[in-house]
Design a protein around this motif. Structure first.
Motif, PDB file in Angstrom:
ATOM      1  N   UNK A  27       0.786  -1.083   0.035  1.00  9.63           N
ATOM      2  CA  UNK A  27      -0.074  -0.003  -0.135  1.00  9.63           C
ATOM      3  C   UNK A  27       0.929   1.270  -0.004  1.00  9.63           C
ATOM      4  N   UNK A  28       2.025   1.171   0.806  1.00  9.65           N
ATOM      5  CA  UNK A  28       2.870   2.367   0.773  1.00  9.65           C
ATOM      6  C   UNK A  28       3.636   2.548  -0.498  1.00  9.65           C
ATOM      7  N   UNK A  29       4.090   1.545  -1.255  1.00 11.78           N
ATOM      8  CA  UNK A  29       4.478   1.828  -2.623  1.00 11.78           C
ATOM      9  C   UNK A  29       3.603   2.314  -3.626  1.00 11.78           C
ATOM     10  N   UNK A  30       2.263   1.764  -3.359  1.00 13.51           N
ATOM     11  CA  UNK A  30       1.139   2.279  -4.537  1.00 13.51           C
ATOM     12  C   UNK A  30       1.044   3.856  -4.092  1.00 13.51           C
ATOM     13  N   UNK A  31       1.023   4.264  -2.847  1.00 12.41           N
ATOM     14  CA  UNK A  31       0.762   5.681  -2.383  1.00 12.41           C
ATOM     15  C   UNK A  31       1.924   6.628  -3.150  1.00 12.41           C
ATOM     16  N   UNK A  32       3.224   5.975  -3.011  1.00 10.24           N
ATOM     17  CA  UNK A  32       4.343   6.714  -3.602  1.00 10.24           C
ATOM     18  C   UNK A  32       4.251   6.882  -4.818  1.00 10.24           C
ATOM     19  N   UNK A  33       3.961   5.863  -5.634  1.00 10.83           N
ATOM     20  CA  UNK A  33       4.070   5.831  -7.338  1.00 10.83           C
ATOM     21  C   UNK A  33       2.769   6.928  -7.745  1.00 10.83           C
ATOM     22  N   UNK A  34       1.706   6.477  -7.028  1.00 12.41           N
ATOM     23  CA  UNK A  34       0.332   7.414  -7.372  1.00 12.41           C
ATOM     24  C   UNK A  34       0.659   8.908  -7.095  1.00 12.41           C
ATOM     25  N   UNK A  35       1.695   9.281  -6.342  1.00 13.56           N
ATOM     26  CA  UNK A  35       1.954  10.687  -5.978  1.00 13.56           C
ATOM     27  C   UNK A  35       2.828  11.311  -6.977  1.00 13.56           C
ATOM     28  N   UNK A  36       3.339  10.497  -8.166  1.00 14.51           N
ATOM     29  CA  UNK A  36       4.108  11.110  -8.808  1.00 14.51           C
ATOM     30  C   UNK A  36       3.517  12.003  -9.774  1.00 14.51           C
ATOM     31  N   UNK A  37       3.707  13.495  -9.905  1.00 13.50           N
ATOM     32  CA  UNK A  37       3.317  14.228 -10.736  1.00 13.50           C
ATOM     33  C   UNK A  37       2.486  15.003 -10.117  1.00 13.50           C
ATOM     34  N   UNK A  38       2.287  14.966  -8.691  1.00 11.99           N
ATOM     35  CA  UNK A  38       1.453  15.819  -7.705  1.00 11.99           C
ATOM     36  C   UNK A  38       2.123  17.103  -7.664  1.00 11.99           C
ATOM     37  N   UNK A  39       1.190  17.979  -7.774  1.00 14.27           N
ATOM     38  CA  UNK A  39       1.671  19.622  -7.577  1.00 14.27           C
ATOM     39  C   UNK A  39       2.193  19.995  -6.191  1.00 14.27           C
ATOM     40  N   UNK A  40       3.229  20.699  -6.055  1.00 10.13           N
ATOM     41  CA  UNK A  40       3.826  21.195  -4.861  1.00 10.13           C
ATOM     42  C   UNK A  40       3.143  22.395  -4.520  1.00 10.13           C
ATOM     43  N   UNK A  41       3.308  22.654  -3.195  1.00  9.64           N
ATOM     44  CA  UNK A  41       2.744  23.874  -2.742  1.00  9.64           C
ATOM     45  C   UNK A  41       3.153  25.121  -3.600  1.00  9.64           C
ATOM     46  N   UNK A  42       4.512  24.942  -3.975  1.00 10.95           N
ATOM     47  CA  UNK A  42       4.919  26.370  -4.785  1.00 10.95           C
ATOM     48  C   UNK A  42       4.728  25.910  -6.195  1.00 10.95           C
ATOM     49  N   UNK A  43       3.845  24.990  -6.614  1.00 13.00           N
ATOM     50  CA  UNK A  43       3.535  25.079  -8.075  1.00 13.00           C
ATOM     51  C   UNK A  43       4.449  24.181  -8.789  1.00 13.00           C
ATOM     52  N   UNK A  44       5.597  23.544  -7.898  1.00 15.70           N
ATOM     53  CA  UNK A  44       6.405  22.595  -8.703  1.00 15.70           C
ATOM     54  C   UNK A  44       5.735  21.175  -8.852  1.00 15.70           C
ATOM     55  N   UNK A  45       6.582  20.309  -9.309  1.00 18.41           N
ATOM     56  CA  UNK A  45       5.860  18.931  -9.597  1.00 18.41           C
ATOM     57  C   UNK A  45       6.747  17.816  -8.733  1.00 18.41           C
TER      58      UNK A  45
END
Length: 372
Positions: free
Chosen positions: A161-179
């Protein structure tokens, strides 16, 4: 390249400390932050010696403490998340294992996004892929097979479950607008000097006239040396920091093995220790199918007793499958995408580990002499 910094969680552990030592050699690295619940004094001394190369900031704290994680991640360029409870025996400590392995990882991801950390590398596990039965046969498996464990035991389930969460988070927008860019590494069974699993088996053998138990003799696995797993993390970090190479590995997982010969867990223990007079247990061992059903009965006893008593069986069906199946994986994809090649040969890894086992033998003899 601009100066950068890296946070390593679980930095006091078997793998984490080696990642820290390799990181200290990286170009333009300004700071390494090492986070763990507690650090042994001798390890702190080792880290202090690295300060001639790079700033090392030691942080003792809980992976479930949000404030601690915020402070650890502030101004950081990358996170290597190795912190984990590794427990393949227990079926009663589900709550603590799930909290640290899954909730701790989720909190690290959330904090990385909040603190604008653009790179997140997760130390996953082979057990995310299985084996799901002692009858399962996988030889030189690869990432495209998309194998997944069906066990609900706390360790493999929490890591999956932890690995799935990590890979699903790829591409997530950071607070400053980064990725956010993420990837996960799935090492084989890790051996080497300081391994708690090896220490367990060697201590049992030392108490039994240097005789190694045969549990797991029917397995065929490709163990990986701890130094090579640490090296794979450094290469994954380099790849994610490279704008040209990063898209190839973002959101992906990689099996990490090396050139250690395919063998059983029992043969590995013997090959690493025979120089010091260790031998294999003689006589017949319990057939695997019988061990499987005994484990099932023990698990039922644990389940029935749970309301009044927490009973941990000496072994489970999951452990029987893990210890007796043919389950090997290739590092070909890691070689292609990460440029991974083992830093240590089998002969070097075997000698380093054997020397450490030798120190355990000498320590045992000294203690025995004092007690006589």
């Amino acid at each position: 390249m601009a100066a950068w910094s890296c946070l390593v969680t679980g930095a006091g552990g078997f793998l984490g400390q080696r990642i820290v030592h390799l990181l200290a050699e990286e170009k333009e690295l300004q700071e390494i932050r090492v986070l763990d619940k507690v650090f042994k004094p001798e390890l702190l001394e080792q880290f202090s010696k690295l300060r001639s190369k790079v700033k090392v900031t030691v942080l003792e704290g809980d992976i479930l403490d949000k404030q601690c994680l915020r402070e650890a991640c502030q101004g950081i360029s990358a996170v290597i998340h190795t912190a984990s409870i590794i427990n393949v025996h227990s079926i009663t400590q589900e709550d603590s294992i799930m909290k640290v392995n899954l909730q701790g990882t989720q909190l690290m991801l959330e904090t990385s996004a909040q603190e604008n950390v653009p790179i997140f590398i997760y130390t996953s596990s082979l057990e995310v892929a299985g084996p799901n039965s002692y009858k399962e046969v996988v030889q030189n498996g690869h990432e495209e097979e998309n194998r997944e464990t069906t066990w609900t035991n706390p360790y493999p389930y929490s890591k999956k479950l932890a690995e799935k969460a990590v890979l699903a988070a790829n591409g997530q927008t950071l607070k400053d607008g980064g990725t956010l860019s993420t990837c996960a590494l799935r090492p084989m069974y890790i051996y080497g000097e300081g391994s708690q699993f090896l220490l367990f088996h060697m201590n049992r053998a030392l108490k039994n006239n240097n005789t190694l138990e045969k549990f797991g003799q029917y397995s065929v696995v490709n163990p990986v040396y701890v130094g090579n797993v640490a090296w794979a993390h450094i290469l994954a970090l380099r790849a994610l920091r490279d704008p040209k190479r990063a898209p190839r590995i973002q959101g992906k997982f990689y099996y990490i093995s090396d050139d250690t010969p395919h063998q059983s867990y029992v043969d590995l223990n013997y090959n690493l220790s025979k120089e010091w007079g260790f031998s294999l247990q003689s006589g017949m061992s319990c057939p695997v199918f019988l061990a499987h059903w005994i484990a099932f009965l023990l698990e039922m006893v644990s389940f029935l007793l749970y309301p009044i008593y927490k009973y941990d069986p000496p072994f489970t069906r999951h452990l029987v499958a893990l210890s007796n199946s043919t389950f090997t994986f290739s590092y070909k994809k890691a070689k292609q995408d990460l440029g991974y090649r083992p830093l240590f040969s089998w002969e070097e890894a075997k000698q380093k580990t054997s020397d450490w086992i030798g120190s355990l033998v000498k320590e045992h003899r000294t203690l025995k002499t004092k007690m006589q």
